[in-house]
Design a protein around this motif. Structure first.
Motif, PDB file in Angstrom:
ATOM      1  N   SER A   1     -31.132  12.856 -15.936  1.00  0.00           N
ATOM      2  CA  SER A   1     -30.308  13.501 -16.763  1.00  0.00           C
ATOM      3  C   SER A   1     -28.865  12.778 -16.521  1.00  0.00           C
ATOM      4  N   LEU A   2     -28.603  12.482 -15.297  1.00  0.00           N
ATOM      5  CA  LEU A   2     -27.044  11.804 -15.057  1.00  0.00           C
ATOM      6  C   LEU A   2     -26.978  10.535 -15.813  1.00  0.00           C
ATOM      7  N   LEU A   3     -28.317   9.778 -15.797  1.00  0.00           N
ATOM      8  CA  LEU A   3     -28.194   8.213 -16.230  1.00  0.00           C
ATOM      9  C   LEU A   3     -27.740   8.444 -17.893  1.00  0.00           C
ATOM     10  N   TYR A   4     -28.551   9.474 -18.502  1.00  0.00           N
ATOM     11  CA  TYR A   4     -28.400   9.881 -19.926  1.00  0.00           C
ATOM     12  C   TYR A   4     -26.938  10.250 -20.093  1.00  0.00           C
ATOM     13  N   PHE A   5     -26.221  11.235 -19.070  1.00  0.00           N
ATOM     14  CA  PHE A   5     -25.126  11.800 -19.373  1.00  0.00           C
ATOM     15  C   PHE A   5     -24.129  10.507 -19.115  1.00  0.00           C
ATOM     16  N   ARG A   6     -24.444   9.291 -18.338  1.00  0.00           N
ATOM     17  CA  ARG A   6     -23.588   8.308 -18.511  1.00  0.00           C
ATOM     18  C   ARG A   6     -23.457   7.600 -19.526  1.00  0.00           C
ATOM     19  N   GLU A   7     -24.821   7.438 -20.262  1.00  0.00           N
ATOM     20  CA  GLU A   7     -24.728   6.483 -21.542  1.00  0.00           C
ATOM     21  C   GLU A   7     -24.037   7.518 -22.700  1.00  0.00           C
ATOM     22  N   LEU A   8     -23.652   8.838 -22.601  1.00  0.00           N
ATOM     23  CA  LEU A   8     -22.825   9.594 -23.447  1.00  0.00           C
ATOM     24  C   LEU A   8     -21.651   9.024 -23.662  1.00  0.00           C
ATOM     25  N   PHE A   9     -21.378   8.337 -22.306  1.00  0.00           N
ATOM     26  CA  PHE A   9     -19.888   7.696 -22.269  1.00  0.00           C
ATOM     27  C   PHE A   9     -19.740   6.346 -22.772  1.00  0.00           C
ATOM     28  N   ARG A  10     -20.827   5.668 -22.275  1.00  0.00           N
ATOM     29  CA  ARG A  10     -20.757   4.330 -22.947  1.00  0.00           C
ATOM     30  C   ARG A  10     -21.009   4.299 -24.381  1.00  0.00           C
ATOM     31  N   GLY A  11     -21.981   4.999 -24.950  1.00  0.00           N
ATOM     32  CA  GLY A  11     -22.226   4.798 -26.335  1.00  0.00           C
ATOM     33  C   GLY A  11     -21.673   5.771 -27.261  1.00  0.00           C
ATOM     34  N   LYS A  12     -22.162   5.878 -28.287  1.00  0.00           N
ATOM     35  CA  LYS A  12     -21.630   6.773 -29.404  1.00  0.00           C
ATOM     36  C   LYS A  12     -23.039   7.788 -29.548  1.00  0.00           C
ATOM     37  N   GLN A  13     -22.623   9.042 -30.033  1.00  0.00           N
ATOM     38  CA  GLN A  13     -23.433   9.990 -30.286  1.00  0.00           C
ATOM     39  C   GLN A  13     -24.085   9.906 -31.681  1.00  0.00           C
ATOM     40  N   SER A  14     -23.162   9.369 -32.620  1.00  0.00           N
ATOM     41  CA  SER A  14     -23.538   9.095 -33.842  1.00  0.00           C
ATOM     42  C   SER A  14     -23.160   7.921 -34.538  1.00  0.00           C
ATOM     43  N   ALA A  15     -23.762   7.419 -35.528  1.00  0.00           N
ATOM     44  CA  ALA A  15     -23.474   6.154 -35.911  1.00  0.00           C
ATOM     45  C   ALA A  15     -22.029   5.831 -36.481  1.00  0.00           C
ATOM     46  N   THR A  16     -21.369   6.823 -36.806  1.00  0.00           N
ATOM     47  CA  THR A  16     -20.094   6.834 -37.551  1.00  0.00           C
ATOM     48  C   THR A  16     -19.094   7.261 -36.591  1.00  0.00           C
ATOM     49  N   GLU A  17     -19.302   7.636 -35.223  1.00  0.00           N
ATOM     50  CA  GLU A  17     -18.247   7.984 -34.357  1.00  0.00           C
ATOM     51  C   GLU A  17     -17.361   6.764 -33.986  1.00  0.00           C
ATOM     52  N   GLY A  18     -15.924   6.902 -34.086  1.00  0.00           N
ATOM     53  CA  GLY A  18     -15.075   6.213 -33.607  1.00  0.00           C
ATOM     54  C   GLY A  18     -14.727   6.182 -32.166  1.00  0.00           C
ATOM     55  N   ASN A  19     -13.595   5.395 -31.816  1.00  0.00           N
ATOM     56  CA  ASN A  19     -12.987   5.805 -30.313  1.00  0.00           C
ATOM     57  C   ASN A  19     -12.607   7.073 -30.327  1.00  0.00           C
ATOM     58  N   VAL A  20     -13.276   7.829 -28.915  1.00  0.00           N
ATOM     59  CA  VAL A  20     -12.853   8.898 -28.807  1.00  0.00           C
ATOM     60  C   VAL A  20     -12.465   9.230 -27.129  1.00  0.00           C
ATOM     61  N   ARG A  21     -11.453   9.989 -26.972  1.00  0.00           N
ATOM     62  CA  ARG A  21     -10.921   9.965 -25.583  1.00  0.00           C
ATOM     63  C   ARG A  21     -11.844  11.198 -24.921  1.00  0.00           C
ATOM     64  N   LYS A  22     -12.442  10.614 -23.942  1.00  0.00           N
ATOM     65  CA  LYS A  22     -13.453  11.629 -23.198  1.00  0.00           C
ATOM     66  C   LYS A  22     -12.968  11.951 -21.789  1.00  0.00           C
ATOM     67  N   ILE A  23     -13.339  13.160 -21.534  1.00  0.00           N
ATOM     68  CA  ILE A  23     -13.171  13.826 -20.343  1.00  0.00           C
ATOM     69  C   ILE A  23     -14.446  14.246 -19.729  1.00  0.00           C
ATOM     70  N   ALA A  24     -14.708  13.834 -18.392  1.00  0.00           N
ATOM     71  CA  ALA A  24     -16.238  14.325 -17.605  1.00  0.00           C
ATOM     72  C   ALA A  24     -15.740  15.155 -16.783  1.00  0.00           C
ATOM     73  N   VAL A  25     -16.675  16.248 -16.732  1.00  0.00           N
ATOM     74  CA  VAL A  25     -16.847  17.249 -15.694  1.00  0.00           C
ATOM     75  C   VAL A  25     -18.095  17.272 -15.208  1.00  0.00           C
ATOM     76  N   ILE A  26     -18.552  16.696 -13.873  1.00  0.00           N
ATOM     77  CA  ILE A  26     -19.861  16.605 -13.160  1.00  0.00           C
ATOM     78  C   ILE A  26     -19.881  17.478 -12.142  1.00  0.00           C
ATOM     79  N   ASP A  27     -20.830  18.398 -12.185  1.00  0.00           N
ATOM     80  CA  ASP A  27     -21.081  19.414 -11.206  1.00  0.00           C
ATOM     81  C   ASP A  27     -22.012  19.131 -10.254  1.00  0.00           C
ATOM     82  N   ASP A  28     -21.948  18.988  -8.980  1.00  0.00           N
ATOM     83  CA  ASP A  28     -22.993  18.673  -8.032  1.00  0.00           C
ATOM     84  C   ASP A  28     -24.158  17.893  -8.299  1.00  0.00           C
ATOM     85  N   PRO A  29     -23.824  16.565  -8.663  1.00  0.00           N
ATOM     86  CA  PRO A  29     -24.803  15.463  -9.298  1.00  0.00           C
ATOM     87  C   PRO A  29     -25.724  15.259  -8.008  1.00  0.00           C
TER      88      PRO A  29
END
Length: 720
Positions: A507-535
């Motif tokens: 699940s953490l590797l999947y979460f990492r890919e959410l930041f590396r890639g895009k969640q849709s084919a039309t998504e542009g550059n997005v300023r992202k913040i990560a909150v990671i609880d007890d990995p």
């Protein structure tokens, strides 16, 4: 970046707890139950009504949260995962075009931000100028609602705020010329018609005519002589001394004998005296009486002239004093001169007297008095119509102030006009940039559609599993834009069969890919913040280092991630994430601690050298009597087990067989400590016998009678 977080009135946060930061990396330590889950759950669903008393401040596009809710929502109910899109490396031309358009969008965004800053600056200029102007005109309120307060009624309904008073002033047309009245004039007018000084005044009297009747004028001009029938008439007429003779008659009555009162010779005979008296007959005496009567009447007229002070004392005469002085003095002088002529006529009846015409002087004086009386009548009329007059004063008051504050209003209008001109131009440019941004993004989306796939994400996740040492399951593409977990030797659904540690890793590797890639084919550059609880909560120490490196490489050091919050109950992991280099840590990291006692959870910042190890943390809980009983008891067991099993290599059952602990008050303590394994915290409440002082005393005796009193004393001083 988020700069401020407030948790309040939710779960263990009984009162306001606040976290402030200006760093990209924020590492948070807290024991289980200290409030970490509440923190991450808030950011997982900040719109929930249960977080209505919580808030955060920051500038970002999206927050992605890794916690138990994330794992449940993405994995527990399904083995098929949503695809994460990455740019295809094969289509180089399309990729370069997307990158080109992305850079263009970033440039357009910067230009729009600058335009917005310019607009905001001009709006701020207007706001500042308005505030300055309103503060200036607020002097009106402070000036006229204090002191004598005579004109305070003019501000009624206009003192609600600086803005309302200023707006009222701006609505008044600017006078074409300077008002003739002053504020002092208006105060005098207001005092005169309203208040203690509002008294009506009587008009001043004018002078009556000083013109004598034609008969009186004729009498004064007549030559009065005695009777022609007297033997002495010819002589008196020839000598023209009738007035002298008449005046001497009174002396005839005072002599005794023939001696003349004039020449002292014995010339007066009875016949001569009779002849003289006969000359001044009854007709003569009547004429004299008439002349004296005229004198009396004219004297009365002169004496009836009012004193000049009667006119000068009137408050309405101030503008006419010079004229009053001049005409009154001339009138008095002329009247006295005429009276003197009449007196001469009385003394010399044969004298022809013509009085001076003073009607012009009387008229001139009366004209001045009438002008003053007009002011008095106007004043009295104003009192009778005070409401209307006060309204007129109010109008004049605001005209004067509008004229006086015209420069303030004009300065604001000039600033506002120039600023609005710039705002109009910048807004037009902003609109054009927005349209250009829309068309450019549409172009980018079209190019990106032909270049995105989920293959790279699959490769990254599988490589991550291999790097950690997991090879018995992997990710594969499934049904277009999805992928799924499979065992090496089976294609059945296998996520539910994974261990908690394996689920956490995938699940953490999947979460990492959410930041590396895009969640849709039309998504542009997005300023992202990560909150990671007890990995690493369910991981063995074998993987803790790997997860720590993953977070450092792919989150802390990633330029694609705006900010990171990592929460952990493990001090080992906390040390692993905190940068040991002081300068780098000071530049990019902030360290925090979550604590909880009977007052609820709290948040505090900590220094790197304040971080304790697990053993010290247990003692800090034990030394805080406000901590939950179950937590204190469990920490005591952990301390005893750690110290005697690992440090002293002593069997726990032998350690607690001390006679000093046989006292009944320590039985609950011994039963709990002597359990074969760690129990759930709530089990202690089965005894309902927890007494902090008894447990703490039992712990002290245990260390003291096993030969370690100094160690107990030292550790008893450790606090959170």
């Amino acid at each position: 970046m988020i700069t401020n977080i407030v948790l309040n009135n939710i779960a263990s946060y009984k009162s306001k707890a606040e976290l402030k930061t200006d760093k990209k990396v924020n590492i948070i330590y807290g024991l289980n139950g200290s409030g970490k889950s509440t923190f991450s759950n808030y950011f997982y669903d900040p719109q929930s009504t249960k977080y209505e008393h919580c808030s955060h401040i920051g500038d970002y596009d999206t927050i992605l949260v890794y916690n138990q809710k994330f794992i449940q929502d993405n994995f527990y109910s399904k083995d098929t995962l949503s695809g994460i899109f990455s740019l295809s490396k094969e289509n180089k031309e399309a990729k370069e075009k997307v990158e080109e358009l992305t850079l263009k969008l970033e440039e357009i965004s910067k230009q729009k931000q600058q335009l917005r800053k310019d607009i905001v600056k001009q709006q701020s200029n207007i706001s500042d100028a308005k505030e300055k102007a309103q503060n200036k005109t607020w002097e009106i309120k402070t000036s006229y609602t204090g002191g004598d307060r005579v004109l305070e009624f003019c501000l009624k309904g206009k003192m609600g705020s600086k803005e309302s008073l200023f707006n009222n002033l701006c609505l008044i047309p600017m006078p074409t010329s300077k008002p003739s009245k002053t504020i002092a004039n208006l105060k005098d007018e207001a005092n005169a018609i309203d208040g203690d000084a509002a008294v009506k005044h009587s008009t001043l009297s004018t002078f009556n005519s000083f013109i004598l009747s034609p008969e009186d004028t004729l009498s004064l001009n007549e030559i009065i002589v005695g009777s022609n029938d007297s033997p002495v008439s010819k002589l008196i007429g020839k000598l023209k001394n009738s007035d002298w003779v008449s005046d001497g008659l009174k002396y005839l009555d005072q002599i005794d004998g023939p001696q003349c009162p004039f020449c002292q010779a014995d010339t007066i005979t009875e016949q001569l005296a009779k002849n003289i008296r006969d000359y001044f007959d009854e007709s003569y005496q009547n004429s004299i009486i008439e002349i004296k009567s005229i004198q009396t009447r004219y004297t009365s007229i002169v004496e009836s002239i009012p004193k000049l002070d009667d006119y000068k004392n009137s408050q309405f005469s101030s503008g006419y004093l010079a004229q009053l002085n001049e005409h009154h003095a001339q009138l008095s002088k002329d009247a006295e001169a005429n009276l003197e002529l009449i007196k001469q006529k009385v003394s010399n009846p044969s004298l022809q007297v013509t009085l001076h015409d003073i009607s012009a002087t009387v008229s001139a004086f009366n004209l001045v008095v009438e002008s003053i009386n007009k002011l008095i009548v106007t004043h009295n009329s104003k009192i009778d119509n005070s409401a209307n007059e006060l309204a007129n004063i109010k109008t004049d008051f605001w005209k004067i102030l509008r004229y006086e504050y015209d420069q303030t209003i004009s300065n604001l209008n000039a600033i506002q006009s120039e600023a609005e001109k710039i705002i109009t131009e910048k807004t037009k440019d902003e609109t054009a940039k927005t349209e250009l941004e829309r068309t450019t993004n549409s172009d980018r989306v079209e190019h990106q559609k032909s270049t995105v796939n989920i293959d790279e994400a699959i490769i990254n996740i599988n490589q991550g599993l291999t790097d950690i040492g997991i090879t018995d399951f992997y990710i594969e593409k499934h049904e277009g834009d999805l992928y799924r977990l499979v065992r090496t030797d089976s294609h059945l659904k296998i996520f539910s069969s994974l261990s908690e540690g394996e689920k956490m890793i995938i699940s953490l590797l999947y979460f990492r890919e959410l930041f590396r890639g895009k969640q849709s084919a039309t998504e542009g550059n997005v300023r992202k913040i990560a909150v990671i609880d007890d990995p690493v909560s369910s991981l063995s120490h074998i993987f803790v280092y790997n997860i720590g490196q993953l977070l450092k490489n792919d989150f802390f050091n990633s330029k694609d991630i705006e900010q990171v919050f990592v929460l952990s109950h493990s001090l080992y992991f906390f040390y692993e994430l905190a940068d040991a280099n002081h300068d780098r840590r000071k530049e990019s990291q902030s360290l925090f601690r979550f604590s909880k006692n009977s007052n609820g959870s709290s948040i505090s910042s900590i220094k790197y050298d304040e971080i304790q190890n697990d053993y010290q943390s247990y003692w800090s809980v034990i030394n805080d009597d406000k901590q939950p009983p179950a937590l204190i008891a469990n920490c005591m067991r952990n301390v005893i087990e750690y110290f005697f099993n690992f440090v002293q290599k002593a069997d726990l059952s032998n350690v607690i067989q001390k006679p000093e602990l046989k006292n009944p008050r320590f039985q609950s303590f011994l039963r709990y400590i002597n359990r074969e394994s760690h129990s759930l915290g709530q089990n202690i409440f089965d005894f309902k016998e927890f007494n902090y002082d008894d447990f703490k005393e039992g712990l002290r005796l245990l260390f003291e009678h096993t030969g370690y009193p100094e160690h107990y004393k030292k550790m008893s001083k450790i606090n959170i």
